[in-house]
Design a protein around this motif. Structure first.
Motif, PDB file in Angstrom:
ATOM      1  N   ALA A  84       0.972  -1.272  -0.132  1.00  0.00           N
ATOM      2  CA  ALA A  84      -0.013  -0.033  -0.059  1.00  0.00           C
ATOM      3  C   ALA A  84       0.779   1.460   0.007  1.00  0.00           C
ATOM      4  CB  ALA A  84      -0.894  -0.024   1.234  1.00  0.00           C
ATOM      5  N   ARG A  85       1.866   1.292   0.724  1.00  0.00           N
ATOM      6  CA  ARG A  85       2.842   2.282   0.796  1.00  0.00           C
ATOM      7  C   ARG A  85       3.374   2.616  -0.610  1.00  0.00           C
ATOM      8  NH1 ARG A  85       6.010   1.102   6.333  1.00  0.00           N
ATOM      9  NH2 ARG A  85       4.489   1.993   7.744  1.00  0.00           N
ATOM     10  N   GLU A  86       3.837   1.574  -1.032  1.00  0.00           N
ATOM     11  CA  GLU A  86       4.637   1.653  -2.568  1.00  0.00           C
ATOM     12  C   GLU A  86       3.785   2.258  -3.546  1.00  0.00           C
ATOM     13  OE1 GLU A  86       7.727   0.897  -4.034  1.00  0.00           O
ATOM     14  OE2 GLU A  86       8.269   1.346  -2.110  1.00  0.00           O
ATOM     15  N   SER A  87       2.333   1.668  -3.453  1.00  0.00           N
ATOM     16  CA  SER A  87       1.467   2.175  -4.555  1.00  0.00           C
ATOM     17  C   SER A  87       0.774   3.546  -4.320  1.00  0.00           C
ATOM     18  CB  SER A  87       0.241   1.252  -4.717  1.00  0.00           C
ATOM     19  OG  SER A  87      -0.251   1.306  -3.592  1.00  0.00           O
ATOM     20  N   THR A  88       1.369   4.200  -3.096  1.00  0.00           N
ATOM     21  CA  THR A  88       0.616   5.498  -2.991  1.00  0.00           C
ATOM     22  C   THR A  88       1.957   6.710  -2.679  1.00  0.00           C
ATOM     23  OG1 THR A  88       0.591   5.189  -0.522  1.00  0.00           O
ATOM     24  CG2 THR A  88      -1.569   4.828  -1.824  1.00  0.00           C
ATOM     25  N   ALA A  89       2.984   6.017  -2.612  1.00  0.00           N
ATOM     26  CA  ALA A  89       4.339   6.678  -2.138  1.00  0.00           C
ATOM     27  C   ALA A  89       4.513   7.611  -3.258  1.00  0.00           C
ATOM     28  CB  ALA A  89       5.458   6.192  -1.937  1.00  0.00           C
ATOM     29  N   PHE A 132      -6.599  -0.286  11.048  1.00  0.00           N
ATOM     30  CA  PHE A 132      -6.647   1.091  10.823  1.00  0.00           C
ATOM     31  C   PHE A 132      -6.142   1.909   9.794  1.00  0.00           C
ATOM     32  CE2 PHE A 132      -6.215   5.726  12.059  1.00  0.00           C
ATOM     33  CZ  PHE A 132      -7.448   6.032  12.675  1.00  0.00           C
ATOM     34  N   LEU A 133      -4.820   1.510   9.617  1.00  0.00           N
ATOM     35  CA  LEU A 133      -3.809   2.183   8.618  1.00  0.00           C
ATOM     36  C   LEU A 133      -4.407   1.660   7.361  1.00  0.00           C
ATOM     37  CD1 LEU A 133       0.012   1.627   9.401  1.00  0.00           C
ATOM     38  CD2 LEU A 133      -1.276   3.667   8.452  1.00  0.00           C
ATOM     39  N   LEU A 134      -4.617   0.520   7.096  1.00  0.00           N
ATOM     40  CA  LEU A 134      -4.999  -0.065   5.772  1.00  0.00           C
ATOM     41  C   LEU A 134      -6.225   0.546   5.241  1.00  0.00           C
ATOM     42  CD1 LEU A 134      -3.840  -3.857   6.160  1.00  0.00           C
ATOM     43  CD2 LEU A 134      -2.923  -2.377   4.543  1.00  0.00           C
ATOM     44  N   THR A 135      -7.343   0.383   6.209  1.00  0.00           N
ATOM     45  CA  THR A 135      -8.530   0.950   5.615  1.00  0.00           C
ATOM     46  C   THR A 135      -8.573   2.201   5.687  1.00  0.00           C
ATOM     47  OG1 THR A 135      -9.475   0.861   7.854  1.00  0.00           O
ATOM     48  CG2 THR A 135      -9.738  -1.113   6.441  1.00  0.00           C
ATOM     49  N   LYS A 136      -8.331   3.106   6.696  1.00  0.00           N
ATOM     50  CA  LYS A 136      -8.720   4.489   6.708  1.00  0.00           C
ATOM     51  C   LYS A 136      -7.333   5.190   6.133  1.00  0.00           C
ATOM     52  CE  LYS A 136     -11.795   4.423   9.851  1.00  0.00           C
ATOM     53  NZ  LYS A 136     -12.654   3.161   9.756  1.00  0.00           N
ATOM     54  N   PHE A 137      -6.175   4.787   6.265  1.00  0.00           N
ATOM     55  CA  PHE A 137      -5.270   5.668   5.549  1.00  0.00           C
ATOM     56  C   PHE A 137      -4.874   5.484   4.231  1.00  0.00           C
ATOM     57  CE2 PHE A 137      -1.032   7.344   4.846  1.00  0.00           C
ATOM     58  CZ  PHE A 137      -0.948   8.533   5.452  1.00  0.00           C
ATOM     59  N   TYR A 138      -4.944   3.962   3.899  1.00  0.00           N
ATOM     60  CA  TYR A 138      -4.377   3.549   2.614  1.00  0.00           C
ATOM     61  C   TYR A 138      -5.657   3.098   1.647  1.00  0.00           C
ATOM     62  CZ  TYR A 138       0.498   3.704   4.047  1.00  0.00           C
ATOM     63  OH  TYR A 138       1.750   3.921   4.578  1.00  0.00           O
TER      64      TYR A 138
END
Ligand code: GDP
Ligand code: IMO
Ligand code: MG
Length: 430
Positions: free
Chosen positions: A117-122, A170-176
């Protein structure tokens, strides 16, 4: 003292797997001390290709004991697949051949989901392998990780996982904006893996290794990734999340540097890099494409095309220094056959100055221009050479040039992926 550390001196994929498999013929034990399933170590035996991500590359030799020590982040799914692959090919007949330290950090699906998720949004991607490496080492450092031994001792695993995914979800759903991890599925998968991995549990890998070293056994430490991907001394932030240097064999396994006899730097005859980050000798042209094609430079873990360029002696000298490399094994020399001339970077030009030491910031390294010296190439194929004397004189000249430039002996030359395509200048163990 019979511990030899074997590590990658560049940005990974130097041919560590092939050479560890070859070196295992004269060893007793092979240990992985850091990294995780981001590694892809390729072994080609009887024309059959086996890629290992976590299991040490000595595993194809029945007599070799393989140990995964505390510094490794243990991806449960990945190691089960590797075990199945090996057993399917008739290896790992005796489960006692493999030991996994109870102190390893357990890498779970949420680590991989967060990494991806980080890689796809960074905005500034690292180009990770999406194997969850960064998030798993983060959990270790922040003291939230499960360790392998917990899976057998801790009655609160379900509760611990529930607590962990509260934050991760929380991170996965709310942030990413990703799907959450399901607790029941995660728990079942984890406990299934624990049951299957029980035969490999090793309560005290550090003590086991100490006993091997003390009794004079020949122990190899197999590095993963490459020195320039080291979390502290690599081309930060375009690095991995573990220490990849020689010292990590000691810290990852739990023994002192006094037991190290040699540090062997596996060095590709040119340079490759997967993922983002500065790469001064990169060839964005048809020569780079030719090396990529002739060298079969595709990632063993992700299948990504590897970026290719000339050998970088500024980077290699740096790597020799920060690891204390005592001997070099030069790989993939065969890939140059058919090339008229071969470039070698001996220094950089940076801000109007010629420099021989590696700049410490990735921004400076991005701006560094390679100063390239040219050596004559050769037409002949190297793949059937049996000794150094069988190589064309220009190939020998290339080897000698590198050895002289870096002041470190080149003891082994690899001229193909197969075991027999290895030329020894000096034996590994005295
Ligand atoms: P590692 O991560 O350092 O173990 O290296 P990889 O396995 O990711 O990549 C090295 C690739 O080069 C693999 O496909 C090996 O089979 C292959 N290889 C290793 N040594 C040689 C060599 O000397 N010549 C050639 N042509 N291929 C080699
Ligand atoms: P072996 O052991 C080459 C690179 C990734 C990315 C960076 C960070 O086969 O030589 P990560 O998934 O670790 O967070 O990614 O590190 N990388 C490798 N490159 N060989 C490897 O391992 C690598 N392991 C990680 O491509 O640039
Ligand atoms: Mg690799």
């Amino acid at each position: 003292m019979s511990g030899i550390i074997v590590l990658g001196s560049q940005w990974g994929d130097e041919g560590k797997g092939k050479l560890i498999d070859v070196f295992s013929e004269s060893a007793d034990v092979v240990i992985r001390s850091q990294g995780g399933a981001n590694a892809g170590h390729t072994l080609v035996v009887d024309e059959q290709k086996i890629v290992l991500h976590l299991i040490p590359s000595g595993i194809l030799h029945e007599k070799i004991k393989c140990i995964i020590s505390a510094g490794v982040v243990l991806d449960l799914d990945s190691i089960l697949q590797e075990i199945d692959q090996l057993k399917g090919h008739g290896y790992l007949k005796d489960d006692k051949q493999l030991a996994i330290s109870e102190a390893c950090t357990v890498l779970l699906p949420y680590h991989k989901a967060i990494d991806a998720a980080r890689e796809s949004t960074a905005k500034n991607k690292i180009g990770t392998t999406c194997r969850g490496i960064g998030p798993a080492y983060e959990d270790r450092a922040s003291r939230r990780a499960l360790v392998f031994g917990d899976l057998y001792r801790d009655e609160d695993i379900r509760e611990k996982l529930a607590h962990a995914i509260e934050e991760k979800n929380f991170l996965l759903t709310k942030f990413y904006n990703q799907d959450p991890i399901n607790l029941d599925e995660l728990y079942d998968r984890t406990m299934f893996a624990a049951e299957r991995l029980e035969p490999y549990r090793c309560r005290d890998a550090s003590l086991t290794v100490h006993k091997y070293l003390k009794s004079g056994k020949k122990v190899l430490f197999e590095g993963a990734q490459g020195s320039l991907l080291d979390i502290l001394h690599g081309t930060y932030p375009y690095v991995t999340s573990s220490s990849t240097l020689a010292g990590s064999a000691c810290t990852g396994t739990g023994f002192g540097p006094g037991s190290v006899e040699k540090v062997v730097g596996i060095t590709k005859a040119y340079t490759t890099r997967v993922g983002e980050g500065p790469f001064p000798t990169e060839l964005n042209n048809e020569v780079g494409e030719l090396i990529q094609k002739q060298g079969g430079e595709f990632g063993a873990t992700t299948g990504r095309t590897r970026r290719c360029g000339w050998l970088d002696l500024v980077a290699l000298r740096y790597s020799i220094r920060i690891n204390g490399i005592t001997n070099i094994a030069l790989t993939k020399l065969d890939v140059f056959s058919g090339m008229d001339q071969i470039g070698v970077c001996t220094s950089y030009k940076l801000k109007g100055e010629t420099i021989k030491d590696m700049p410490m910031s990735a921004t400076d390294l991005h701006q560094a221009e390679p100063v390239v010296e040219w050596l004559p190439g050769w037409d002949e194929s190297l793949q059937d050479a049996k000794t150094l004397a069988d190589l064309p004189s220009n190939a020998r000249n290339y080897i000698q040039f590198i050895g002289n430039e870096v002041g470190t002996p080149i003891d082994v030359i690899s001229i193909g992926p197969g075991r027999h395509q290895t030329l020894w200048i000096k034996p590994l163990f005295q």
